[in-house]
Structure formats: structure tokens, C-alpha cells
Design a protein around this motif. Structure first.
Motif, PDB file in Angstrom:
ATOM      1  N   ILE A 178       0.842  -1.201   0.000  1.00 35.11           N
ATOM      2  CA  ILE A 178       0.000   0.000   0.000  1.00 35.11           C
ATOM      3  C   ILE A 178       0.881   1.256   0.000  1.00 35.11           C
ATOM      4  CG2 ILE A 178      -0.212   0.030   2.545  1.00 35.11           C
ATOM      5  CD1 ILE A 178      -3.028   1.246   2.129  1.00 35.11           C
ATOM      6  N   ALA A 179       0.442   2.246  -0.757  1.00 31.40           N
ATOM      7  CA  ALA A 179       1.089   3.563  -0.710  1.00 31.40           C
ATOM      8  C   ALA A 179       0.153   4.521   0.007  1.00 31.40           C
ATOM      9  CB  ALA A 179       1.357   4.053  -2.129  1.00 31.40           C
ATOM     10  N   ILE A 180       0.704   5.256   0.963  1.00 29.91           N
ATOM     11  CA  ILE A 180      -0.073   6.259   1.696  1.00 29.91           C
ATOM     12  C   ILE A 180       0.555   7.606   1.332  1.00 29.91           C
ATOM     13  CG2 ILE A 180      -0.760   7.051   3.997  1.00 29.91           C
ATOM     14  CD1 ILE A 180      -0.509   4.101   4.906  1.00 29.91           C
ATOM     15  N   VAL A 181      -0.191   8.440   0.593  1.00 31.04           N
ATOM     16  CA  VAL A 181       0.443   9.607  -0.018  1.00 31.04           C
ATOM     17  C   VAL A 181      -0.185  10.916   0.436  1.00 31.04           C
ATOM     18  CG1 VAL A 181       0.973   8.223  -2.075  1.00 31.04           C
ATOM     19  CG2 VAL A 181      -0.998   9.707  -2.115  1.00 31.04           C
ATOM     20  N   LEU A 219      -2.192  11.326   8.732  1.00 24.54           N
ATOM     21  CA  LEU A 219      -1.253  10.280   8.324  1.00 24.54           C
ATOM     22  C   LEU A 219      -1.237   9.149   9.351  1.00 24.54           C
ATOM     23  CD1 LEU A 219       1.010   9.006   6.663  1.00 24.54           C
ATOM     24  CD2 LEU A 219       2.638  10.498   7.841  1.00 24.54           C
ATOM     25  N   GLU A 220      -1.198   9.515  10.636  1.00 20.61           N
ATOM     26  CA  GLU A 220      -1.158   8.468  11.664  1.00 20.61           C
ATOM     27  C   GLU A 220      -2.404   7.594  11.591  1.00 20.61           C
ATOM     28  OE1 GLU A 220      -0.118   9.417  15.728  1.00 20.61           O
ATOM     29  OE2 GLU A 220       0.198   7.240  15.976  1.00 20.61           O
ATOM     30  N   HIS A 221      -3.534   8.221  11.328  1.00 18.14           N
ATOM     31  CA  HIS A 221      -4.778   7.461  11.218  1.00 18.14           C
ATOM     32  C   HIS A 221      -4.664   6.412  10.090  1.00 18.14           C
ATOM     33  CE1 HIS A 221      -8.989   6.490  11.213  1.00 18.14           C
ATOM     34  NE2 HIS A 221      -9.088   6.825   9.942  1.00 18.14           N
ATOM     35  N   LYS A 222      -4.170   6.845   8.942  1.00 19.33           N
ATOM     36  CA  LYS A 222      -4.020   5.913   7.806  1.00 19.33           C
ATOM     37  C   LYS A 222      -3.044   4.788   8.138  1.00 19.33           C
ATOM     38  CE  LYS A 222      -6.596   8.051   4.692  1.00 19.33           C
ATOM     39  NZ  LYS A 222      -7.927   7.514   4.401  1.00 19.33           N
ATOM     40  N   LEU A 223      -1.944   5.146   8.788  1.00 24.97           N
ATOM     41  CA  LEU A 223      -0.951   4.123   9.128  1.00 24.97           C
ATOM     42  C   LEU A 223      -1.522   3.134  10.141  1.00 24.97           C
ATOM     43  CD1 LEU A 223       2.256   6.343   9.324  1.00 24.97           C
ATOM     44  CD2 LEU A 223       1.943   4.361   7.812  1.00 24.97           C
ATOM     45  N   ALA A 224      -2.285   3.655  11.095  1.00 25.04           N
ATOM     46  CA  ALA A 224      -2.823   2.791  12.148  1.00 25.04           C
ATOM     47  C   ALA A 224      -3.853   1.819  11.574  1.00 25.04           C
ATOM     48  CB  ALA A 224      -3.444   3.644  13.252  1.00 25.04           C
ATOM     49  N   ILE A 225      -4.757   2.307  10.718  1.00 21.51           N
ATOM     50  CA  ILE A 225      -5.807   1.389  10.231  1.00 21.51           C
ATOM     51  C   ILE A 225      -5.258   0.355   9.241  1.00 21.51           C
ATOM     52  CG2 ILE A 225      -7.780   2.968  10.635  1.00 21.51           C
ATOM     53  CD1 ILE A 225      -7.761   3.633   7.679  1.00 21.51           C
ATOM     54  N   ASN A 226      -4.120   0.643   8.641  1.00 17.37           N
ATOM     55  CA  ASN A 226      -3.549  -0.311   7.677  1.00 17.37           C
ATOM     56  C   ASN A 226      -2.359  -1.088   8.247  1.00 17.37           C
ATOM     57  OD1 ASN A 226      -5.144   0.249   5.206  1.00 17.37           O
ATOM     58  ND2 ASN A 226      -4.378   2.322   5.551  1.00 17.37           N
ATOM     59  N   LYS A 227      -2.200  -0.974   9.559  1.00 16.53           N
ATOM     60  CA  LYS A 227      -0.995  -1.490  10.223  1.00 16.53           C
ATOM     61  C   LYS A 227      -0.667  -2.940   9.857  1.00 16.53           C
ATOM     62  CE  LYS A 227      -1.356  -1.557  14.724  1.00 16.53           C
ATOM     63  NZ  LYS A 227      -1.206  -2.720  15.534  1.00 16.53           N
ATOM     64  N   SER A 259      -2.237  -4.953   7.506  1.00 15.58           N
ATOM     65  CA  SER A 259      -2.939  -5.464   6.320  1.00 15.58           C
ATOM     66  C   SER A 259      -2.070  -5.616   5.077  1.00 15.58           C
ATOM     67  CB  SER A 259      -4.114  -4.549   5.976  1.00 15.58           C
ATOM     68  OG  SER A 259      -4.893  -4.319   7.117  1.00 15.58           O
ATOM     69  N   TYR A 260      -0.886  -5.058   5.057  1.00 16.52           N
ATOM     70  CA  TYR A 260      -0.109  -5.061   3.811  1.00 16.52           C
ATOM     71  C   TYR A 260       1.329  -5.495   4.063  1.00 16.52           C
ATOM     72  CZ  TYR A 260      -4.108  -2.666   1.868  1.00 16.52           C
ATOM     73  OH  TYR A 260      -5.381  -2.369   1.460  1.00 16.52           O
ATOM     74  N   ARG A 261       1.972  -6.005   3.003  1.00 13.19           N
ATOM     75  CA  ARG A 261       3.367  -6.443   3.108  1.00 13.19           C
ATOM     76  C   ARG A 261       4.274  -5.229   3.300  1.00 13.19           C
ATOM     77  NH1 ARG A 261       5.814  -9.120  -2.215  1.00 13.19           N
ATOM     78  NH2 ARG A 261       5.335  -7.011  -2.908  1.00 13.19           N
ATOM     79  N   THR A 262       4.245  -4.323   2.327  1.00 13.50           N
ATOM     80  CA  THR A 262       5.024  -3.084   2.436  1.00 13.50           C
ATOM     81  C   THR A 262       4.077  -1.901   2.511  1.00 13.50           C
ATOM     82  OG1 THR A 262       6.870  -3.983   1.159  1.00 13.50           O
ATOM     83  CG2 THR A 262       6.674  -1.583   1.226  1.00 13.50           C
ATOM     84  N   LYS A 263       4.330  -1.008   3.464  1.00 10.24           N
ATOM     85  CA  LYS A 263       3.593   0.263   3.514  1.00 10.24           C
ATOM     86  C   LYS A 263       4.593   1.344   3.127  1.00 10.24           C
ATOM     87  CE  LYS A 263       2.508  -0.598   7.847  1.00 10.24           C
ATOM     88  NZ  LYS A 263       2.764  -2.035   7.908  1.00 10.24           N
ATOM     89  N   MET A 264       4.273   2.125   2.108  1.00 12.50           N
ATOM     90  CA  MET A 264       5.182   3.194   1.709  1.00 12.50           C
ATOM     91  C   MET A 264       4.468   4.542   1.828  1.00 12.50           C
ATOM     92  SD  MET A 264       7.242   3.898  -1.858  1.00 12.50           S
ATOM     93  CE  MET A 264       8.365   2.514  -1.748  1.00 12.50           C
ATOM     94  N   VAL A 265       5.061   5.437   2.607  1.00  8.79           N
ATOM     95  CA  VAL A 265       4.526   6.795   2.716  1.00  8.79           C
ATOM     96  C   VAL A 265       5.268   7.656   1.699  1.00  8.79           C
ATOM     97  CG1 VAL A 265       4.362   8.819   4.228  1.00  8.79           C
ATOM     98  CG2 VAL A 265       3.887   6.526   5.137  1.00  8.79           C
ATOM     99  N   ILE A 266       4.513   8.430   0.908  1.00 11.54           N
ATOM    100  CA  ILE A 266       5.136   9.243  -0.150  1.00 11.54           C
ATOM    101  C   ILE A 266       4.766  10.709   0.041  1.00 11.54           C
ATOM    102  CG2 ILE A 266       5.417   9.562  -2.627  1.00 11.54           C
ATOM    103  CD1 ILE A 266       4.474   6.637  -2.982  1.00 11.54           C
ATOM    104  N   ILE A 267       5.807  11.532   0.124  1.00 10.95           N
ATOM    105  CA  ILE A 267       5.603  12.968   0.332  1.00 10.95           C
ATOM    106  C   ILE A 267       6.567  13.747  -0.567  1.00 10.95           C
ATOM    107  CG2 ILE A 267       4.886  12.674   2.751  1.00 10.95           C
ATOM    108  CD1 ILE A 267       7.738  13.555   3.561  1.00 10.95           C
ATOM    109  N   HIS A 310       7.623   4.088  13.492  1.00  6.63           N
ATOM    110  CA  HIS A 310       6.731   3.497  14.500  1.00  6.63           C
ATOM    111  C   HIS A 310       5.831   2.425  13.875  1.00  6.63           C
ATOM    112  CE1 HIS A 310       4.419   3.297  18.202  1.00  6.63           C
ATOM    113  NE2 HIS A 310       3.317   3.349  17.450  1.00  6.63           N
ATOM    114  N   TYR A 311       5.328   2.711  12.665  1.00  8.06           N
ATOM    115  CA  TYR A 311       4.375   1.783  12.033  1.00  8.06           C
ATOM    116  C   TYR A 311       5.037   0.882  10.980  1.00  8.06           C
ATOM    117  CZ  TYR A 311       0.571   4.176  14.370  1.00  8.06           C
ATOM    118  OH  TYR A 311      -0.276   4.675  15.337  1.00  8.06           O
ATOM    119  N   GLY A 312       6.353   0.890  10.917  1.00  4.35           N
ATOM    120  CA  GLY A 312       7.061  -0.007   9.994  1.00  4.35           C
ATOM    121  C   GLY A 312       6.829   0.323   8.530  1.00  4.35           C
ATOM    122  N   ALA A 313       6.728   1.616   8.215  1.00  4.13           N
ATOM    123  CA  ALA A 313       6.526   2.025   6.815  1.00  4.13           C
ATOM    124  C   ALA A 313       7.828   2.581   6.240  1.00  4.13           C
ATOM    125  CB  ALA A 313       5.428   3.086   6.738  1.00  4.13           C
TER     126      ALA A 313
END
Ligand SMILES: Cc1ncc(COP(=O)(O)O)c(C=O)c1O
Length: 230
Positions: A62-65, A93-101, A103-111, A133-136
Motif C-alpha cells: 500500500i502507498a499512503i500519499v 497520516l497516523e490514522h491511515k498508518l494505524a488502520i492499515n498497520k 494489512s499489507y506487506r510493504t507500507k510506503m509513505v510518499i511525500i 513506528h508503524y514499519g513504513a
């Protein structure tokens, strides 16, 4: 000019991989205080984002952008899982990271480092802390920050004293500070090696022409002529 720097170990050996390509890659790696092998050069800044993301993130990821990132990021995420958060909003951002904690193999935050529309700077320190903290994984497109902010023009990471954080992926362009055409991605050498062979827009497209040597020199000028920075 000598050819075959890395022989067939390098996919661009098919399209022509010359000493000047290697020199530029090494110059960019050193600019960001990373070891040789930490940089891949694309023919545009656009593909540095779109092509690399297309290659790196699969359906398990998942990408969280930030909603204000460049359209090249959105293009690279088409067809994959992507969620947006409110611009530069740490709680969102924290909300998105927490709800997807879980559920996915790789979480990538893009800014972005510096945002193109309003020129504001990412809250990089807080964002990196949340990622850890959330392993992204954090990817920063610093097209507008490189050569402009930071004590020695290394961009948003240097601005926040985070240049030594080598797990952060950086993308950038040659079309702004460096007055040329092309782009790059800086990351762990293993990830770069993966992109060199798996990123189709890299491996099956032409290599940069010698005009790119102008970028190698422009990078030196960032240190030699700091008066141009803000
Ligand atoms: C934030 C950002 N990223 C990437 C790009 C793409 O760069 P290029 O013009 O090298 O394709 C741009 C271009 O304006 C940009 O503003």
C-alpha cells in the motif's frame, strides 16, 4: 570516452553505459552521503517516480500519499492500493498508518520535501518518526528542495538534519536546480540493483546522452557557489 563500466551486469550496457553515466550516479550518491551504487538515473524526474513505484509496489503493498504530491507519483500507483492523507497533516497520516498497520506487506509513505504548489516544507521529522513506528518506508520527492534548502543545498532531509537516515528513499529531477533533463532515485544499493533490472522504463529505454555531464558539473556548483541558495 570508455564504455562498459559494469559490462553485462548493468542493463544499460545494451543501450550504452559509459563512464559518464557511472560518474553521474556516483556524484549523486556522494551528494546525499550514500555509498556508490545508491543511485539510478532515469530520463525524466517524472519516471523517477512513476516507473520506480510501478516496479516497487505490488498488489500486496500500500502507498499512503500526501494529497499534494506530483502527478508522476499518482501515475506510478495506478492499479495498486493507494490512500491519500490531508496535506502535511500528521494526525491524518497516523490514522491511515494505524488502520492499515497489519494489512499489507510493504507500507510506503510518499511525500514531497518542498511542495510545488505552495512552496511549503514537509513535516519530515514527525513523518519519519511515524513511519518508523508503524514499519513504513518513506519516499521523499524533493524535486523542489534539492539545491535550494538545507545548509549545503541537500534539500529537505538536510534541512531537518536527517541526511544520515539512509533508509529514506529520495527522488529528484535535473530539470530544476540542475538545469537539464532527467531524474534520479537514491536508495539502498540492493533496492537500486533491483530497479536497474526490473524497472522496465529504465532497462528498455535509451540511456542519457552526454548532455547529462552538465548535471555532474552542476552538482559540483552547488558546493562551489552556495550564494545561489536561499
Ligand atoms: C514535485 C515534482 N516531482 C517530479 C517532477 C517531474 O520532473 P521532470 O520535469 O524532470 O519530469 C516535477 C516537475 O515539475 C515536480 O514538480
Amino acid at each position: 570516452m570508455k564504455n562498459t563500466v559494469q559490462g553485462l551486469d548493468h542493463p544499460h550496457s545494451l543501450a550504452g553505459y559509459f563512464q559518464y553515466h557511472k560518474e553521474l550516479e556516483d556524484k549523486i550518491s556522494a551528494f546525499f552521503h550514500r555509498p556508490p551504487g545508491s543511485t539510478i538515473v532515469y530520463t525524466t524526474g517524472y519516471t523517477s517516480n512513476s516507473a520506480s513505484l510501478l516496479c516497487l509496489l505490488k498488489k500486496e503493498d500500500i502507498a499512503i500519499v500526501d494529497m499534494a504530491v506530483h502527478s508522476s507519483v499518482y501515475e506510478g500507483l495506478m492499479g495498486g492500493t493507494m490512500q491519500r492523507f490531508l496535506h502535511n497533516d500528521i494526525e491524518a497520516l497516523e490514522h491511515k498508518l494505524a488502520i492499515n498497520k497489519d494489512s499489507y506487506r510493504t507500507k510506503m509513505v510518499i511525500i514531497d520535501g518542498v511542495y510545488s504548489q505552495d512552496g511549503d516544507i514537509a513535516k519530515l521529522k514527525e513523518i519519519l518518526e511515524l513511519c518508523r513506528h508503524y514499519g513504513a518506508v518513506l519516499l521523499v520527492d524533493d524535486a523542489h528542495g534539492i539545491g535550494v534548502i538545507g545548509k549545503t543545498g541537500r534539500g529537505a532531509l538536510e534541512y531537518f538534519d536527517l541526511l544520515s537516515q539512509k533508509d529514506v528513499i529520495i527522488t529528484g529531477t535535473f530539470s530544476k536546480t540542475f538545469a537539464n533533463v532527467g531524474g534520479y532515485l537514491v536508495a539502498d544499493p540492493q533496492l537500486i540493483s533491483y530497479l536497474l533490472f526490473q524497472s522496465r522504463q529504465y532497462a528498455f529505454s535509451a540511456a542519457a546522452t552526454p548532455a547529462i555531464c552538465g548535471v555532474t558539473r552542476a552538482i559540483e556548483l552547488v558546493d562551489e557557489e552556495p550564494q545561489w541558495q536561499i
